[in-house]
Design a protein around this motif. Sequence first.
Motif, PDB file in Angstrom:
ATOM      1  N   VAL A 148      40.261  48.886  41.755  1.00 14.12           N
ATOM      2  CA  VAL A 148      41.199  49.514  42.679  1.00 14.12           C
ATOM      3  C   VAL A 148      40.656  49.393  44.089  1.00 14.12           C
ATOM      4  O   VAL A 148      39.520  49.769  44.361  1.00 14.12           O
ATOM      5  CB  VAL A 148      41.413  50.999  42.323  1.00 14.12           C
ATOM      6  CG1 VAL A 148      42.460  51.629  43.239  1.00 14.12           C
ATOM      7  CG2 VAL A 148      41.824  51.136  40.864  1.00 14.12           C
ATOM      8  N   GLU A 149      41.473  48.822  44.983  1.00 18.19           N
ATOM      9  CA  GLU A 149      41.132  48.812  46.402  1.00 18.19           C
ATOM     10  C   GLU A 149      42.097  49.760  47.092  1.00 18.19           C
ATOM     11  O   GLU A 149      42.947  50.354  46.452  1.00 18.19           O
ATOM     12  CB  GLU A 149      41.253  47.393  46.944  1.00 18.19           C
ATOM     13  CG  GLU A 149      40.321  46.436  46.200  1.00 18.19           C
ATOM     14  CD  GLU A 149      40.205  45.093  46.870  1.00 18.19           C
ATOM     15  OE1 GLU A 149      41.183  44.678  47.510  1.00 18.19           O
ATOM     16  OE2 GLU A 149      39.127  44.482  46.756  1.00 18.19           O
ATOM     17  N   GLU A 150      41.950  49.913  48.411  1.00 14.35           N
ATOM     18  CA  GLU A 150      42.759  50.864  49.163  1.00 14.35           C
ATOM     19  C   GLU A 150      44.227  50.946  48.683  1.00 14.35           C
ATOM     20  O   GLU A 150      44.637  51.928  48.087  1.00 14.35           O
ATOM     21  CB  GLU A 150      42.732  50.480  50.641  1.00 14.35           C
ATOM     22  CG  GLU A 150      43.230  51.578  51.530  1.00 14.35           C
ATOM     23  CD  GLU A 150      42.088  52.270  52.262  1.00 14.35           C
ATOM     24  OE1 GLU A 150      42.381  52.996  53.198  1.00 14.35           O
ATOM     25  OE2 GLU A 150      40.913  52.077  51.895  1.00 14.35           O
ATOM     26  N   ASP A 151      44.967  49.897  48.943  1.00 15.04           N
ATOM     27  CA  ASP A 151      46.385  49.923  48.576  1.00 15.04           C
ATOM     28  C   ASP A 151      46.744  48.754  47.668  1.00 15.04           C
ATOM     29  O   ASP A 151      47.887  48.323  47.613  1.00 15.04           O
ATOM     30  CB  ASP A 151      47.252  49.899  49.843  1.00 15.04           C
ATOM     31  CG  ASP A 151      46.909  48.712  50.719  1.00 15.04           C
ATOM     32  OD1 ASP A 151      45.884  48.045  50.423  1.00 15.04           O
ATOM     33  OD2 ASP A 151      47.638  48.421  51.675  1.00 15.04           O
ATOM     34  N   ARG A 152      45.723  48.227  46.987  1.00 12.32           N
ATOM     35  CA  ARG A 152      45.945  47.066  46.127  1.00 12.32           C
ATOM     36  C   ARG A 152      45.108  47.199  44.867  1.00 12.32           C
ATOM     37  O   ARG A 152      44.171  47.982  44.813  1.00 12.32           O
ATOM     38  CB  ARG A 152      45.520  45.768  46.830  1.00 12.32           C
ATOM     39  CG  ARG A 152      45.952  45.627  48.267  1.00 12.32           C
ATOM     40  CD  ARG A 152      45.623  44.238  48.799  1.00 12.32           C
ATOM     41  NE  ARG A 152      46.357  43.203  48.085  1.00 12.32           N
ATOM     42  CZ  ARG A 152      47.637  42.913  48.313  1.00 12.32           C
ATOM     43  NH1 ARG A 152      48.312  43.573  49.215  1.00 12.32           N
ATOM     44  NH2 ARG A 152      48.225  41.959  47.632  1.00 12.32           N
ATOM     45  N   LEU A 153      45.449  46.379  43.901  1.00 14.03           N
ATOM     46  CA  LEU A 153      44.612  46.248  42.716  1.00 14.03           C
ATOM     47  C   LEU A 153      44.161  44.805  42.616  1.00 14.03           C
ATOM     48  O   LEU A 153      44.925  43.896  42.916  1.00 14.03           O
ATOM     49  CB  LEU A 153      45.399  46.553  41.436  1.00 14.03           C
ATOM     50  CG  LEU A 153      45.934  47.945  41.205  1.00 14.03           C
ATOM     51  CD1 LEU A 153      46.724  47.953  39.901  1.00 14.03           C
ATOM     52  CD2 LEU A 153      44.785  48.940  41.132  1.00 14.03           C
ATOM     53  N   LEU A 154      42.913  44.625  42.203  1.00 20.75           N
ATOM     54  CA  LEU A 154      42.438  43.281  41.872  1.00 20.75           C
ATOM     55  C   LEU A 154      42.366  43.241  40.349  1.00 20.75           C
ATOM     56  O   LEU A 154      41.614  44.002  39.744  1.00 20.75           O
ATOM     57  CB  LEU A 154      41.039  43.069  42.422  1.00 20.75           C
ATOM     58  CG  LEU A 154      40.852  42.340  43.744  1.00 20.75           C
ATOM     59  CD1 LEU A 154      39.380  42.053  43.941  1.00 20.75           C
ATOM     60  CD2 LEU A 154      41.669  41.054  43.789  1.00 20.75           C
ATOM     61  N   VAL A 155      43.144  42.377  39.756  1.00 21.96           N
ATOM     62  CA  VAL A 155      43.227  42.363  38.301  1.00 21.96           C
ATOM     63  C   VAL A 155      42.941  40.968  37.763  1.00 21.96           C
ATOM     64  O   VAL A 155      43.533  39.994  38.208  1.00 21.96           O
ATOM     65  CB  VAL A 155      44.620  42.822  37.816  1.00 21.96           C
ATOM     66  CG1 VAL A 155      44.687  42.811  36.302  1.00 21.96           C
ATOM     67  CG2 VAL A 155      44.948  44.208  38.350  1.00 21.96           C
ATOM     68  N   THR A 156      42.007  40.891  36.813  1.00 20.95           N
ATOM     69  CA  THR A 156      41.761  39.635  36.120  1.00 20.95           C
ATOM     70  C   THR A 156      42.623  39.620  34.864  1.00 20.95           C
ATOM     71  O   THR A 156      42.648  40.592  34.113  1.00 20.95           O
ATOM     72  CB  THR A 156      40.278  39.496  35.759  1.00 20.95           C
ATOM     73  OG1 THR A 156      39.529  39.608  36.962  1.00 20.95           O
ATOM     74  CG2 THR A 156      39.986  38.150  35.113  1.00 20.95           C
ATOM     75  N   ARG A 157      43.347  38.527  34.684  1.00 24.95           N
ATOM     76  CA  ARG A 157      44.290  38.422  33.572  1.00 24.95           C
ATOM     77  C   ARG A 157      43.846  37.332  32.605  1.00 24.95           C
ATOM     78  O   ARG A 157      43.360  36.290  33.018  1.00 24.95           O
ATOM     79  CB  ARG A 157      45.686  38.028  34.085  1.00 24.95           C
ATOM     80  CG  ARG A 157      46.216  38.854  35.204  1.00 24.95           C
ATOM     81  CD  ARG A 157      47.589  38.318  35.643  1.00 24.95           C
ATOM     82  NE  ARG A 157      48.476  38.238  34.498  1.00 24.95           N
ATOM     83  CZ  ARG A 157      49.222  37.182  34.196  1.00 24.95           C
ATOM     84  NH1 ARG A 157      49.189  36.102  34.940  1.00 24.95           N
ATOM     85  NH2 ARG A 157      49.991  37.200  33.128  1.00 24.95           N
ATOM     86  N   GLU A 158      44.077  37.579  31.309  1.00 28.64           N
ATOM     87  CA  GLU A 158      43.813  36.550  30.304  1.00 28.64           C
ATOM     88  C   GLU A 158      45.074  35.713  30.155  1.00 28.64           C
ATOM     89  O   GLU A 158      46.094  36.194  29.693  1.00 28.64           O
ATOM     90  CB  GLU A 158      43.443  37.204  28.974  1.00 28.64           C
ATOM     91  CG  GLU A 158      42.188  38.043  29.073  1.00 28.64           C
ATOM     92  CD  GLU A 158      41.488  38.233  27.738  1.00 28.64           C
ATOM     93  OE1 GLU A 158      42.039  37.818  26.711  1.00 28.64           O
ATOM     94  OE2 GLU A 158      40.385  38.805  27.749  1.00 28.64           O
ATOM     95  N   ILE A 159      44.993  34.456  30.580  1.00 29.60           N
ATOM     96  CA  ILE A 159      46.151  33.579  30.438  1.00 29.60           C
ATOM     97  C   ILE A 159      45.803  32.408  29.525  1.00 29.60           C
ATOM     98  O   ILE A 159      44.669  32.295  29.071  1.00 29.60           O
ATOM     99  CB  ILE A 159      46.672  33.102  31.810  1.00 29.60           C
ATOM    100  CG1 ILE A 159      45.571  32.368  32.581  1.00 29.60           C
ATOM    101  CG2 ILE A 159      47.188  34.285  32.618  1.00 29.60           C
ATOM    102  CD1 ILE A 159      46.075  31.636  33.787  1.00 29.60           C
TER     103      ILE A 159
END
Lengths: 250, 311
Positions: A148-159
């Motif tokens: 979780v960042e200020e107003d964003r999410l950094l998400v790693t996805r399994e593709i």
Amino acid sequence: MKILVPVKRVLDYNIKPRAKADGSGVELTGLKMSMNPFDEIALEEAIRLKEKGIASEVVAVSCGQTSSQDTLRTALALGADRAILIEHDGEFEPLAVAKCLVKLIEQEQPKIVICGKQAIDDDANQTGQMLAALLNWSQATFASKVEVEEDRLLVTREIDGGLETLSVTLPSVVTTDLRLNDPRFATLPNIMKAKKKPLETIQANTLGIDLTPRVTILGVREPDPRSSGVRVDSVDSLIDKLKHEAKVIA
Amino acid sequence: MTTLIVAELEKNQLKESVRQLIAASTPIPGEKHLLIMGHQLDKALAECQLLPHISKIIVADDASLSDESAEKMAEVVLSIAEQYSHILTPATAFGKNFLPRVAARLDVPQLSEVIQVKDAEHFSRPIYAGSLITDVKVTEKIIPMTIRISAFDAVQGRNANGATIEKLSMPTLPNISQRVSLNLHDSTRPQLDSAKVVVSGGRGLSSQENFHALLEPLADKLNAALGASRAAVDLGYAPNDYQVGQTGKIIAPNLYIAVGISGAIQHLAGMKNAKCIVAINKDPDAPIHQVSDYSLVGDLNEVIPELTSKL
Ligand SMILES: Cc1cc2nc3c(=O)[nH]c(=O)nc-3n(C[C@H](O)[C@H](O)[C@H](O)COP(=O)(O)OP(=O)(O)OC[C@H]3O[C@@H](n4cnc5c(N)ncnc54)[C@H](O)[C@@H]3O)c2cc1C
């Protein structure tokens, strides 16, 4: 920051499901029911964000029959602060669930919704994406890491070919893959404490949503069984069978 | 009645799965249109023009579509969705990501992982990790569905009449999601989801080193893709996109060799439709033997090198 976690009560993953004798549905009477494993992971992630001081409150919500209260009590024992049951007796399709969740989200105003990527009963893999679309929110599906960042999410996805990292604007819907975390178990003292935590019930039919199923189930059946094969006693005999009997290698 | 097929691309090229999507769509009467989305699609477009049964190809080519964001792709599909009776896309990470958004915004239900299309209204799909199949009827104005690719045989042949080509005028696309990085595993092997032969390893391989030292040479000999159980992936023996099963890839190769895999129902969900299954497991009671055509009970550390050397 408030996090909402939808949880579903499903047939326990260790139990082999069977069709009802008349083929009208799945036999569930008397069988062990549990929280959908992907939802356990979603809840765990929310609780960890609270423990890190990032989330202020974790609200668990379940859409289903009265018996889904059990699942919500489990969620409370695992660390959710409050629970809400959106009660409905009949078939509850993903689109209807998403619409009910929209109503709840309008009231609760969470910043993040974390749900399981699919429920292991209908294997639909739809609700999170549908919810995000109806809210016009961003989505990050099949998550194996969330920051979780200020107003964003950094998400790693399994593709399919590997991993993708997204930066999504909040509010957002995250759906969890298996490797996001290892969910904890509820301890006895926490199970006791959970009994005192608030569990509210909302009747789904008071939300002004048409809950009528739109996919007609004509029947549920078992797939054609695979006939069990033969034991081979050596590598040579295996190669011989693969070449001359199954003809799958040259 | 007109069906829209949304094709998956990989590195700007058309994936083979498009031919299975066309096969899935054949029981639905009416024309078939094909949509491709991305950036710099000339090569993909040329590939599309070879496909049989497609009367129109719609190209959504825009720099902002190169990251395949679900929010944007859903918007593109929605801009033309009302013209169609059915929307088909593969039940892969690609299709599962955006299609439910399309369905929700159209206010129609979606069908996931369809394995049989009987006609325009009757479909079958697996539930409970494929332990059961449900036959359903849907009579909505638009029916979006993801197709389980491995359940259909690819259509063969080329387009005789030639399809018309339409460049889509781009709708306003949302900007609420950005790709930060993409790590695709480069491999010279056949792809897991389309390989004819798959060698798959489980917890029984006991380490990452052993997984690769034993299975790579065997896969090389057989020109096979490598797969893994969830346990093997969780333990770090193999990368996540190797996982076969309910929550991994669902495949139907001609030959599937399960090495040191017990055969949990969630794993079987991903491979039990393989034409020929071989189990190599030291436990004679492992459930994998119940679905395998040939079972070899033995220690994989001995069996695999011997098998590799004798092939
Ligand atoms: C919601 C959910 C989703 C899941 N999704 C998936 C999924 O998509 N895919 C998946 O695979 N699993 C999935 N699982 C996990 C699944 O239930 C099993 O835990 C997993 O498949 C077990 O992996 P395994 O067979 O490698 O390990 P194990 O069950 O531990 O089996 C190892 C096998 O190796 C054999 N073995 C050990 N040493 C040797 C040796 N020297 N020689 C020969 N044989 C040996 C053993 O006899 C044993 O049979 C899921 C579980 C859940 C709850």
